[in-house]
Scaffold this active site. Sequence first.
Site, PDB file in Angstrom:
ATOM      1  N   ARG A 138       0.058   3.555   1.534  1.00 30.44           N
ATOM      2  CA  ARG A 138      -0.990   2.569   1.825  1.00 30.44           C
ATOM      3  C   ARG A 138      -1.036   2.387   3.335  1.00 30.44           C
ATOM      4  NH1 ARG A 138       2.063  -3.094  -0.114  1.00 30.44           N
ATOM      5  NH2 ARG A 138       4.001  -2.645   0.960  1.00 30.44           N
TER       6      ARG A 138
ATOM      7  N   ASN B  40      -4.481  -6.714   3.807  1.00 29.31           N
ATOM      8  CA  ASN B  40      -3.093  -7.083   3.523  1.00 29.31           C
ATOM      9  C   ASN B  40      -2.209  -6.687   4.694  1.00 29.31           C
ATOM     10  OD1 ASN B  40      -1.131  -8.014   1.358  1.00 29.31           O
ATOM     11  ND2 ASN B  40      -0.208  -6.053   1.930  1.00 29.31           N
ATOM     12  N   GLU B  41      -1.498  -7.654   5.225  1.00 32.32           N
ATOM     13  CA  GLU B  41      -0.488  -7.397   6.263  1.00 32.32           C
ATOM     14  C   GLU B  41      -0.939  -6.313   7.245  1.00 32.32           C
ATOM     15  OE1 GLU B  41       3.355  -6.678   4.499  1.00 32.32           O
ATOM     16  OE2 GLU B  41       3.661  -8.804   4.125  1.00 32.32           O
TER      17      GLU B  41
ATOM     18  N   CYS C  59      -5.497   8.323  17.245  1.00 33.71           N
ATOM     19  CA  CYS C  59      -6.469   9.417  17.111  1.00 33.71           C
ATOM     20  C   CYS C  59      -7.477   9.387  18.265  1.00 33.71           C
ATOM     21  CB  CYS C  59      -7.180   9.321  15.765  1.00 33.71           C
ATOM     22  SG  CYS C  59      -8.426   8.032  15.709  1.00 33.71           S
TER      23      CYS C  59
ATOM     24  N   CYS D  90      -9.621   6.217  18.429  1.00 34.51           N
ATOM     25  CA  CYS D  90      -8.908   5.067  19.012  1.00 34.51           C
ATOM     26  C   CYS D  90      -8.742   5.262  20.518  1.00 34.51           C
ATOM     27  CB  CYS D  90      -7.557   4.872  18.328  1.00 34.51           C
ATOM     28  SG  CYS D  90      -7.740   4.236  16.643  1.00 34.51           S
TER      29      CYS D  90
ATOM     30  N   GLU E 205       3.451 -14.896   0.111  1.00 37.27           N
ATOM     31  CA  GLU E 205       4.323 -13.992  -0.651  1.00 37.27           C
ATOM     32  C   GLU E 205       5.774 -14.336  -0.360  1.00 37.27           C
ATOM     33  OE1 GLU E 205       3.957  -9.814   0.079  1.00 37.27           O
ATOM     34  OE2 GLU E 205       1.783  -9.841  -0.030  1.00 37.27           O
TER      35      GLU E 205
ATOM     36  N   LYS F  63       8.770  -0.735  -8.254  1.00 34.42           N
ATOM     37  CA  LYS F  63       9.045  -1.144  -9.636  1.00 34.42           C
ATOM     38  C   LYS F  63      10.367  -1.903  -9.761  1.00 34.42           C
ATOM     39  CE  LYS F  63      10.278   3.610 -10.972  1.00 34.42           C
ATOM     40  NZ  LYS F  63       9.761   4.194  -9.716  1.00 34.42           N
TER      41      LYS F  63
HETATM   42  C1  GAL Z   1       4.784  -7.215   1.404  1.00 33.94           C
HETATM   43  C2  GAL Z   1       3.482  -6.627   0.896  1.00 33.94           C
HETATM   44  C3  GAL Z   1       3.475  -6.587  -0.614  1.00 33.94           C
HETATM   45  C4  GAL Z   1       4.763  -6.002  -1.153  1.00 33.94           C
HETATM   46  C5  GAL Z   1       5.914  -6.796  -0.609  1.00 33.94           C
HETATM   47  C6  GAL Z   1       7.259  -6.320  -1.088  1.00 33.94           C
HETATM   48  O1  GAL Z   1       5.003  -6.909   2.729  1.00 33.94           O
HETATM   49  O2  GAL Z   1       2.386  -7.385   1.335  1.00 33.94           O
HETATM   50  O3  GAL Z   1       2.371  -5.817  -1.047  1.00 33.94           O
HETATM   51  O4  GAL Z   1       4.862  -4.671  -0.765  1.00 33.94           O
HETATM   52  O5  GAL Z   1       5.909  -6.721   0.788  1.00 33.94           O
HETATM   53  O6  GAL Z   1       8.293  -7.130  -0.574  1.00 33.94           O
END
Ligand code: GAL
Length: 685
Positions: free
Chosen positions: A113, A151-152, A159, A162, A304, A353
């Site tokens: 990703r 996300n983050e 490249c 850039c 998170e 997982k």
């Molecule tokens: C974060 C991320 C999540 C997941 C998590 C695992 O940095 O945004 O998608 O990967 O870490 O700890």
Amino acid sequence: MNTFGRRLPGVVYGGDYNPEQWPREVWQEDVRLMRAAGVRLVSLGVFSWSVLEPADGRFDFAWLDEIMDLLWANGIHVNLATPNAAPPPWLATDFPETLSVDRQGVRHGIGSRGHLCPSSPVYRDRSRRIATALAERYGQHPGLAMWHIGNEYHSDCFCELCDDRFRTWLRQRYDTLDELNHRWGTAFWSQRYSDWSQVHLPKPVRGWVNPSRELDFSRFTSDLLLELVTQERDLLHGITPDVPATTNFFQCRLTDSHRWAKELDVVAFDCYPDPGKPDAMAVAAFQYDLMRSLGGGRPWMLMEQAAGAVSQWKNNQVKQTGRMRLGSYQAVAHGSDAVMFFQWRASRQGQEKFHSAMLPHGGENTRTWQEVKALGNELRTVDEVATARTAAQVAIVWDWQNWWAVEGCAHPDNAFDYRDTVARHHRALWNSQVAVDVVTLDGDLSPYRVLVIPNQYLMTSQQSAAVRKFVADGGHLVVSCFSGIVDEDDRIVEGGYPGALREVIGAHVQEFSPLPDGATVPVQGAGHSALDGFSATASRWQDDLVTETARPLATYRGGHLADRPAVVEHDLGLGRAVYIGTRLDDDALEELVRHVLDRADVLPVHEAPRGVEVTERRTETSTYLFLLNHRQDEVAVTLDRSGTDLITGRQLEAGETLFLDAADVAVVRSTSAAPRQAEPSSSDS
Ligand code: GAL
């Protein structure tokens, strides 16, 4: 546009939800269990691009329609993500230029990703297109509570696209090539540019780098990634003006969150303290103080955290019984209005997982699930703290620009770890149980009585003027070595180190004298000084310090600088500066910090045994005292106020002793407690 609190009152509970990884039967079980655990918000679709848009321009929203409705039918709000953090395989195959390139020039492949070029017009266009489609389709959905942009963000890229953008960014910043040559000090090593076409982003070079170029490349990358966020934010606000938008921060070197936070409706943070490290909760406290301060009075969300162990480190330790709950309350104690996790249900496939989840592979019959469920229900008892804010009289400086510069080139001690250095200084304050904001020197320093500046190597002239004013106006300053050395171009501020602070500290440094690994030098309080009796160990660094109008507070008791000052203090105007010309051991640093806090009449939020974290949140009518027992044993805290423990409902009297088990928490609401600190400042940050 800030409607976060109105849409999601109370302390929000939930996590990332990835239903596309599961068959529909599981969705029914998910919502049943979410309800059982008091889940109120899920972050949906964070990594769903390839499922939502299986081919260029061909969308499949059927499953998302269904899950949005199912969640809402169960009273669960959605924090809907724009899925740009994980571009689908077709994008990379059809448009390889959308893939990021590393510093060595290697174009990344798919299968992970974040493989995105932030400059690519095609990547930008397709990201915008799917964000627009989501906003148009779900903008009026009653379950939509907020937007989770990407996300983050942390994809830097080297490249050609850039490279072009970097040149454009530089032209806007400096206008002329002469100015760029001046700012980058290109007279050194024959680097002078005579045409803009010669200017490039820092690809691998034969030897050592130009640190000013590196610094600008960091600034550029932060700005470039922020542009992606603000473009999506504007697009989303255009379609759904009332829906707040955020992106989730982590303490990422690439993104200057002080700047970024100003562009977001809500600050959101992902926090993964390592249960295997003794200082993990102190580091989390620092990060939470930073997030609260970034919000500047706006709410922030713990977006998170892990319910148990993560899976990405070498050794992934669990959060032992009660510690997930304690860490969750810690975020709330530092101003978070949410407790969220990555992720709801443990994946059965893929890289993560073995990462813990709110609902583990073992299902309901697991310790983690029981704790998650209990916490979600218990948090309802503290919902009312969500409108309460924090006031601090102490600020510590954390500055991305300095991070880039201080770790950016050849310095006297190249083992410098800025994060660790700031964490050590913050820990001294944390152990002193005072409230702390985390600031830059560009903001308003007037609410603070004490300002701690750890190793602020890069200091602009405006910043040094702000520090001078802070002290002259009566502030108490603690500043540690290798601060005030260079300006914003990484150019030495002349006139004797630390050029930017010499007048403030009343001393100068003749020479930096780093100590070899493992070497230590004893330090003692100077006789007749306020630190008489102080005893410390210096390591890594010594300034050969010459006092001018300052007084020695502590001196070296060995080594080639024996009897020379290690710590000095200096009166300036109405205030006082303490300068630490070395790295003191942790206990000594704390003792010194406490000495300054005492002088400044800054009291602990509440008296409590060491290892008990104490914070306060306030509204106009109530004070919420958080007591968090990070220790492994029971503690007793004698209350200085009467109130109600919101969690147990117990009525408590001033003078009463409250016993807290290991890892336990109390949240005491008082209406009449006399504040020990000054009233909250208007910015509440
Ligand atoms: C974060 C991320 C999540 C997941 C998590 C695992 O940095 O945004 O998608 O990967 O870490 O700890």
